[in-house]
Design a protein around this motif. Structure first.
Motif, short mmCIF file in Angstrom:
data_model
loop_
_atom_site.label_atom_id
_atom_site.label_comp_id
_atom_site.label_asym_id
_atom_site.label_seq_id
_atom_site.Cartn_x
_atom_site.Cartn_y
_atom_site.Cartn_z
N ALA A 22 59.67 37.30 64.64
CA ALA A 22 59.86 37.71 63.25
C ALA A 22 59.23 36.67 62.33
CB ALA A 22 61.34 37.86 62.92
N THR A 23 58.37 37.13 61.43
CA THR A 23 57.74 36.26 60.45
C THR A 23 57.09 37.14 59.38
OG1 THR A 23 56.09 34.51 60.08
CG2 THR A 23 55.58 36.15 61.77
N ALA A 24 56.92 36.59 58.20
CA ALA A 24 56.20 37.30 57.15
C ALA A 24 54.71 36.96 57.16
CB ALA A 24 56.80 36.95 55.78
N MET A 25 54.28 36.16 58.12
CA MET A 25 52.86 35.80 58.22
C MET A 25 52.01 37.05 58.42
SD MET A 25 51.21 32.86 60.71
CE MET A 25 52.55 31.74 60.31
N PRO A 26 50.88 37.17 57.73
CA PRO A 26 50.07 38.39 57.85
C PRO A 26 49.51 38.59 59.26
CG PRO A 26 49.45 37.12 55.90
CD PRO A 26 50.35 36.25 56.71
N PRO A 27 49.82 39.72 59.90
CA PRO A 27 49.32 39.96 61.26
C PRO A 27 47.87 40.44 61.24
CG PRO A 27 50.64 41.83 60.56
CD PRO A 27 50.72 40.80 59.44
N THR A 28 47.17 40.21 62.33
CA THR A 28 45.78 40.69 62.44
C THR A 28 45.71 42.08 63.06
OG1 THR A 28 45.47 39.77 64.66
CG2 THR A 28 44.98 38.32 62.77
N GLY A 29 46.80 42.53 63.67
CA GLY A 29 46.79 43.78 64.42
C GLY A 29 46.81 43.54 65.91
N ARG A 30 46.46 42.34 66.32
CA ARG A 30 46.57 41.98 67.73
C ARG A 30 47.97 41.38 67.98
NH1 ARG A 30 40.78 38.95 68.98
NH2 ARG A 30 39.43 40.76 68.54
N ARG A 31 48.44 41.54 69.19
CA ARG A 31 49.79 41.10 69.54
C ARG A 31 49.97 39.61 69.30
NH1 ARG A 31 54.27 42.69 72.31
NH2 ARG A 31 55.29 41.18 73.70
N HIS A 32 50.96 39.27 68.51
CA HIS A 32 51.34 37.88 68.25
C HIS A 32 50.17 37.05 67.71
CE1 HIS A 32 54.69 38.42 71.52
NE2 HIS A 32 54.94 39.09 70.39
N GLU A 33 49.38 37.68 66.85
CA GLU A 33 48.27 36.97 66.23
C GLU A 33 48.34 37.19 64.72
OE1 GLU A 33 44.15 36.86 67.96
OE2 GLU A 33 43.69 37.94 66.10
N TYR A 34 48.11 36.11 63.95
CA TYR A 34 48.30 36.15 62.49
C TYR A 34 47.15 35.39 61.83
CZ TYR A 34 52.88 37.22 64.35
OH TYR A 34 53.91 37.79 65.06
N LEU A 35 46.83 35.80 60.60
CA LEU A 35 45.71 35.17 59.90
C LEU A 35 46.13 34.84 58.47
CD1 LEU A 35 42.74 34.32 60.01
CD2 LEU A 35 42.16 36.61 59.16
N CYS A 36 45.98 33.57 58.10
CA CYS A 36 46.34 33.09 56.76
C CYS A 36 45.09 32.64 56.02
CB CYS A 36 47.33 31.94 56.86
SG CYS A 36 48.90 32.40 57.64
N ALA A 37 45.16 32.73 54.70
CA ALA A 37 43.99 32.40 53.88
C ALA A 37 43.65 30.92 53.95
CB ALA A 37 44.23 32.83 52.44
N ASP A 38 44.67 30.06 54.12
CA ASP A 38 44.44 28.62 54.12
C ASP A 38 45.65 27.92 54.75
OD1 ASP A 38 46.43 28.77 52.13
OD2 ASP A 38 44.95 28.71 50.51
N TYR A 39 45.59 26.60 54.77
CA TYR A 39 46.68 25.84 55.39
C TYR A 39 47.98 26.02 54.63
CZ TYR A 39 49.27 21.95 57.45
OH TYR A 39 50.22 21.20 58.10
#
Length: 577
Positions: free
Chosen positions: A141-158
């Motif tokens: 569980a997280t609000a981090m933006p997912p990429t669509g792949r399982r357990h993978e997330y993409l953020c704009a910056d650090y």
């Protein structure tokens, strides 16, 4: 493809409480610097997260690279060429607080500030986070933006990467939507019989009230929000993030199936939920200008925590009232408790709320036996500054603090503000300047004029006697097994004048053994001295204590029975019917 920092987080050894982190950095500098934050935004104390980082290694391809530690939280890696640099290290994680990281065979949790190194010069690039293999049936569980792949997330910056905590393991989860915003609530560690649907329904009412508070019928500036709650045997607290909050509570505070009346513990939990959700606007977006750019390597000072934490503390319970989760008498009891606590703190005479805000790094989060004598909480007194301003605005007939908050949001575009912005919007809503109030209430050390302000709102104030500990100026812990242990002795109190010290164990009053101090009320005579027997450093001591003629006690608030029409109208506008 655009350059990005790639981070893989794996469970290295759950029983040893170790995460393994692999960081891949394309095209590193010849001498590439890395650092780990020393603090986490929202919790104003240097916590030295790097003390849990170990076994750091670096390589380019198959070639090992030399790693040199520069100070307590930063390293440099000597690179050979422009090939991708890979760092591998471990982080020990065994802290159940909302500020750090935790891992065992049943649960995982982490903030990026505890696990993710910053690559100097590359902080503004996209950061991809992947989770390695998890135990069977573990959830994420997280609000981090997912990429669509399982357990993978993409953020704009650090900054975005470390502003999304992650919960791992087996937990209850529920969902609801408010004004087009998807909300998720995750609860780990709940007892059987936990009423998740009630928690979900009550949280929804909080979110509805707060979105309406800030935006009326307009759409709020987020698309998804996640509550991460860890229920433990004993604990309480929360930490705000841009699209989520990490919470901790005692299991007994959770709602139970078949129990209709909300107990004090559950109301306290709802207040915490309300507080952290309000921070979505007031501190994560509307924030001190001092925090426009966060420096993760040192203290970041501001004198405005009385506004960002204190005003949030004012609205957390008030919005429970507006959401219909508590009634006005209960709200007034909660308010009276805050007033009593502030008036019972001698440190309010030594420190203003602006000074308290600035000193948070070395005082508020590093409390000891002298803290009540030297400091005042920017949460508690800051909330009373908000109350005083709100009642002053309402009594003037020109508006309320609600309008000031919304105007600040519009004025800043949901961004940085300073004290001048706050004062300016107050004057526009109130139709006059508030310099005198800021000087006395924010930068001064005197008591706030709450009694007359509450009287104008049709609220009756009464002083009641407290227990024996408060009468003597003691803060104690006590129980049938532990006895009476002195935690703090308040400045100028009868106990201090008699020679009682923090750490003393109180054994007897007038020769009678006791386990609870208030038992002595059975034979003590008001205002008469008595003999107090205690243990200090393995030695018995007897002290003569002279109780004060009057004691602060506690405050009670209730609607006055006989009020003017103006006071009744003000009270109804503030508290509802």
């Amino acid at each position: 493809m655009r350059r990005m920092v790639d981070i893989l987080i794996e469970i290295a050894d759950a029983h040893a409480h170790l995460y393994r982190v692999t960081l891949r950095l394309p095209r590193p500098a010849p001498m590439q610097h890395f650092s780990l934050p020393v603090w986490i935004p929202g919790s104003y104390m240097v916590r030295e997260f790097s003390r849990h980082l170990q076994n750091l290694r670096a390589r380019q391809g198959r070639a090992e690279c030399a790693v040199e530690q520069l100070d307590k939280c930063s390293w440099q890696v000597r690179c050979a060429g422009r090939g991708a640099l890979t760092l591998v290290y471990e982080v020990y994680a065994f802290d159940t607080s909302v500020r750090t990281a935790f891992l065992d065979a049943q649960r995982g949790f982490f903030n990026g500030t505890s696990l993710c190194l910053r690559a100097a010069g590359r902080e503004a690039e996209p950061h991809r986070m992947r989770l390695g293999r998890l135990p069977a049936r573990w959830q994420v569980a997280t609000a981090m933006p997912p990429t669509g792949r399982r357990h993978e997330y993409l953020c704009a910056d650090y900054d975005e990467l470390v502003d999304h905590p992650v919960e791992l393991g087996h937990f209850w989860r529920g969902e609801f939507a408010v004004r087009g915003v998807a909300h998720e609530f995750v609860v780990a560690g709940a007892w059987p019989g936990f009423d998740g649907q009630r928690l979900l329904a009550d949280t929804r009412r909080i979110c509805e009230a707060q979105i309406a508070f800030w935006h009326g019928r307009a759409k709020p500036p987020l698309s998804r929000y996640v509550f991460l709650l860890n229920a433990v045997e004993d604990g309480y607290g929360g930490l705000e993030h841009r699209a989520s909050t990490a919470l901790i509570c005692a299991r007994r505070q959770l709602p139970r199936l078949g129990v209709a009346e909300p107990g004090d513990g559950y109301v306290t939990l709802l207040g915490l939920i309300s507080h952290e959700y309000f921070h979505t606007w007031n501190v994560k977006r509307l924030r001190p200008r001092d925090f426009e750019r966060v420096d993760y390597g040192r203290e970041n000072y501001t004198r405005l925590l009385w506004f960002f934490e204190g005003f949030t503390s004012y609205y957390d319970d008030l919005l429970l009232l507006r959401a219909g989760l508590i009634d006005a008498p209960r709200y007034l009891r909660l308010l009276a408790k805050t007033i009593s606590g502030v008036l019972a703190t001698p440190g309010r005479r030594l420190q203003s709320v602006a000074e308290s805000s600035f000193d948070a790094w070395v005082k508020y989060y590093r409390s000891d036996e002298n803290t009540p004598n030297a400091t005042i909480s920017y949460y508690a007194k800051g909330s009373l500054v908000a109350l005083a301003l709100d009642l002053s605005l309402r009594a003037g007939g020109r508006g309320s603090l609600d309008e000031v908050m919304r105007r600040l949001w519009v004025r800043s575009g949901g961004g940085p503000i300073d004290e001048g912005d706050i004062a300016d919007e107050l004057s526009k809503v109130g139709g006059r300047g508030y310099d005198a109030e800021f000087t006395a209430w924010v930068h001064g050390r005197g008591d706030l004029p709450l009694r007359p302000l509450l009287a104008q709102a049709g609220i009756a104030w009464a002083d009641e006697a407290g227990d024996l500990a408060s009468e003597l100026g003691l803060r104690v812990s006590e129980g049938a097994l532990s006895g009476v242990q002195v935690k703090s002795v308040l400045r100028g109190s009868a106990a201090e004048q008699a020679g009682v010290s923090a750490g003393d164990e109180l054994l007897a009053v007038d020769g009678w053994r006791l386990r609870r101090l208030d038992d002595a009320r059975s034979w003590l005579k008001a205002g008469k001295p008595f003999e107090l027997t205690l243990v200090r450093d393995q030695r018995l001591r007897s002290l003569r204590v002279q109780p004060p003629k009057t004691s602060a006690g506690s405050v009670t608030l209730k609607p006055a029975e006989s009020v003017t029409p103006a006071a009744r109208a003000l009270r109804q506008a503030w508290l509802g019917a």
